[in-house]
Design an enzyme around this catalytic site. Structure first.
Site, PDB file in Angstrom:
ATOM      1  N   PHE A  62      -6.832 -65.969  37.479  1.00 51.82           N
ATOM      2  CA  PHE A  62      -6.952 -67.152  36.611  1.00 51.82           C
ATOM      3  C   PHE A  62      -8.317 -67.265  35.908  1.00 51.82           C
ATOM      4  CE2 PHE A  62      -3.297 -69.765  38.792  1.00 51.82           C
ATOM      5  CZ  PHE A  62      -2.359 -69.017  38.101  1.00 51.82           C
ATOM      6  N   ARG A  63      -9.184 -66.265  36.060  1.00 54.07           N
ATOM      7  CA  ARG A  63     -10.369 -66.099  35.185  1.00 54.07           C
ATOM      8  C   ARG A  63     -11.446 -67.175  35.294  1.00 54.07           C
ATOM      9  NH1 ARG A  63      -8.661 -61.140  34.749  1.00 54.07           N
ATOM     10  NH2 ARG A  63      -7.044 -60.745  33.210  1.00 54.07           N
ATOM     11  N   HIS A 175      -5.918 -52.723  45.870  1.00 51.41           N
ATOM     12  CA  HIS A 175      -5.481 -52.176  44.583  1.00 51.41           C
ATOM     13  C   HIS A 175      -5.645 -50.669  44.765  1.00 51.41           C
ATOM     14  CE1 HIS A 175      -5.463 -52.123  39.985  1.00 51.41           C
ATOM     15  NE2 HIS A 175      -5.607 -50.864  40.362  1.00 51.41           N
ATOM     16  N   HIS A 229       0.817 -54.680  44.241  1.00 50.78           N
ATOM     17  CA  HIS A 229       1.558 -54.120  43.082  1.00 50.78           C
ATOM     18  C   HIS A 229       1.824 -52.606  43.157  1.00 50.78           C
ATOM     19  CE1 HIS A 229      -2.581 -53.443  42.068  1.00 50.78           C
ATOM     20  NE2 HIS A 229      -2.754 -54.479  41.300  1.00 50.78           N
ATOM     21  N   ASP A 302       0.752 -60.432  39.497  1.00 51.92           N
ATOM     22  CA  ASP A 302      -0.481 -59.886  38.941  1.00 51.92           C
ATOM     23  C   ASP A 302      -0.742 -60.505  37.564  1.00 51.92           C
ATOM     24  OD1 ASP A 302      -2.790 -58.411  38.754  1.00 51.92           O
ATOM     25  OD2 ASP A 302      -1.804 -56.553  38.165  1.00 51.92           O
TER      26      ASP A 302
HETATM   27  O1  DOR Z   1      -3.979 -54.745  34.770  1.00 53.87           O
HETATM   28  C1  DOR Z   1      -4.720 -55.326  35.534  1.00 53.87           C
HETATM   29  N1  DOR Z   1      -5.405 -56.404  35.146  1.00 53.87           N
HETATM   30  N2  DOR Z   1      -4.869 -54.865  36.784  1.00 53.87           N
HETATM   31  C2  DOR Z   1      -5.829 -55.340  37.605  1.00 53.87           C
HETATM   32  O2  DOR Z   1      -5.988 -54.823  38.681  1.00 53.87           O
HETATM   33  C3  DOR Z   1      -6.709 -56.429  37.166  1.00 53.87           C
HETATM   34  C4  DOR Z   1      -6.092 -57.216  36.099  1.00 53.87           C
HETATM   35  C5  DOR Z   1      -7.070 -58.128  35.401  1.00 53.87           C
HETATM   36  O3  DOR Z   1      -7.777 -58.850  36.099  1.00 53.87           O
HETATM   37  O4  DOR Z   1      -7.106 -58.131  34.177  1.00 53.87           O
END
Ligand code: DOR
Length: 437
Positions: A62-63, A175, A229, A302
């Protein structure tokens, strides 16, 4: 009584089957399930609908903090609520990355102010923060990026991984992509700027090698391991051969069995770019089979939002990741309508299993005493996923244009309605999920 609701008329998905029953909720808990329950508080007429436990999405990004122009804990949680997701587990690759107990405490304070659904978080591993990994309290697990992805968290060396696996007992979620193999592939394929090479750089061997290493360390130290994933048939075969008494679980994302290469890259370009990558149909079939026969335990999205301006650039410059928290339940309900799986399966993969694996207190099923995290779904409703009409801040979906049958119409978090008929009640606040160990 204040804060009480009685849901009448729904078919209810219970732990051991479905039944026509009424469900009474008081003070955020399920207090009764039965027939002709006395009226207490608000009555919800759910004729023709199905009541399931709130979905738990055990992997979202969620950044917040740091990249909140893509998503923040509020918008991400609203997207979750709209998708029937009442609890989420969120990843540490923020800016700054969440690698200390202090940063975790700050993130939880922020979440308490902003989230409309329930939440908990992974702490990120580095080669140097072992003490923090074991000091931090009530988190869902330790996240290890064995291969690099969005952000700069990375633990790629076996000696560093071994130190983390052999110290402590908290669940480790990996991961699993081998950094060394990917670097070598990148060197061999350098100069080709076509997104179709993404699954060749991040190839099957990279995924298998990292998963093998994580499995080896989990078996050696009897450490709880969750493989995030999973994307390859080869990894499912590895899991099929594990000794009985292992402590290993695995998840799959819908996009890895619904979308496939090469078509997804032709149609979506870099919007289809994610790590680990979307692969050919062979893998999708194996993942779906693995889910159906229990080799893969649960479903996560994800959800990894990036803006379209960031995504729609040449391969090599575009970030990896796609949104998904809002569409995972409708995608799976659509599969129920297609007779590919049962509603009970969906509840198992998206509610019961994540609650059990992550040892969540009072979540994942409709039983007296459990938290009243509930979703009313309309299995007949048809709607087309449409960019610009979503709750995620980035407002796009890899499923744009796809008509799905089966949608959540009401989402209830701790007894409070947070999503109803397409609208979010912004006043509702979720709670920190309690993790038992
Ligand atoms: O595609 C992805 N995006 N895989 C990840 O492991 C991290 C994620 C992201 O945070 O953008």
């Amino acid at each position: 009584m204040k804060g009480s609701i009685t849901i009448r008329g729904a078919r209810v998905v219970l732990p051991h089957g479905t039944a026509n029953a009424e469900v009474a909720v008081s003070e955020g808990k399920i207090v009764a399930i039965g027939k002709k329950l006395p009226l207490a508080g608000e009555e919800i007429n759910a004729d023709g609908l199905v009541l399931i436990p709130g979905v738990i999405d055990p992997q979202v990004h969620f950044r917040d903090p740091g990249l909140t122009h893509k998503e923040d804990l509020h918008t991400g949680s609203c997207a979750a609520a709209a998708g029937g997701v009442t609890s989420f587990l969120e990843m540490p690759n923020n800016n700054p990355p969440i690698v200390t107990a202090e940063l975790m405490a700050e993130k939880k304070r922020n979440a308490a102010k902003k989230c409309v659904v329930n939440y908990n978080f992974f702490i990120g591993a580095t080669p140097h923060n072992l003490e923090e990994l074991n000091r931090v309290e009530n988190v869902c697990g330790i996240k290890i990026f064995m291969g690099s992805s969005t952000g700069d968290l990375l633990v790629s060396e076996e000696k560093d991984l071994e130190r983390i696996f052999c110290n402590g007992s908290r669940l480790i979620a990996v991961h699993a992509e081998d950094e060394h193999i990917m670097k070598e592939n990148e060197r061999l394929l350098s100069g080709i700027n076509d997104v179709a090479i993404h699954p060749k750089i991040r190839d099957e061997a990279a995924a298998l090698s990292a998963t093998e290493l994580a499995v080896k360390l989990s078996l050696k130290y009897k450490r709880r391991l969750h493989i995030l994933h999973m994307t390859t048939e080869e990894e499912t075969l590895l899991l099929r051969r594990l000794p009985q008494d292992n402590k290993i679980s695995a998840e799959v994302c819908p996009q890895h069995f619904i979308l496939s290469a090469p078509e997804c890259y032709e149609k979506l370009g870099t919007r289809a770019q994610m790590n680990p990558p979307l692969r050919t149909e062979r893998h999708g079939h194996a993942l779906w089979k693995g889910l159906q026969d229990g080799v893969i335990d649960c479903i996560a999205t994800d959800h990894a939002p990036h803006t379209l301006a960031e995504k729609d650039v040449p391969y090599g410059q575009a970030p990896s990741g796609m949104p998904g928290v809002e569409t995972s339940l409708p995608l799976m309900l659509n599969r129920v309508n297609e007779d590919r799986c049962s509603l009970q399966d969906v509840v198992h993969w998206m509610c019961e299993a994540p609650a059990r694996l992550y040892r969540m207190k009072n979540k994942g099923s409709i039983e007296v005493g459990m938290d009243a995290d509930l979703v009313l779904i309309d299995l007949n409703m048809k709607k087309t996923v449409t960019n610009g009409k979503l709750f995620t801040k980035v407002n796009w979906s890899p499923y744009h244009g796809m008509e799905l049958q089966g949608w959540p119409v009401r989402t209830i978090v701790n007894g409070q309605t947070v999503f109803l008929d397409g609208k979010i009640n912004e006043e509702v606040r979720g709670r920190e999920i309690q993790i038992n160990g």
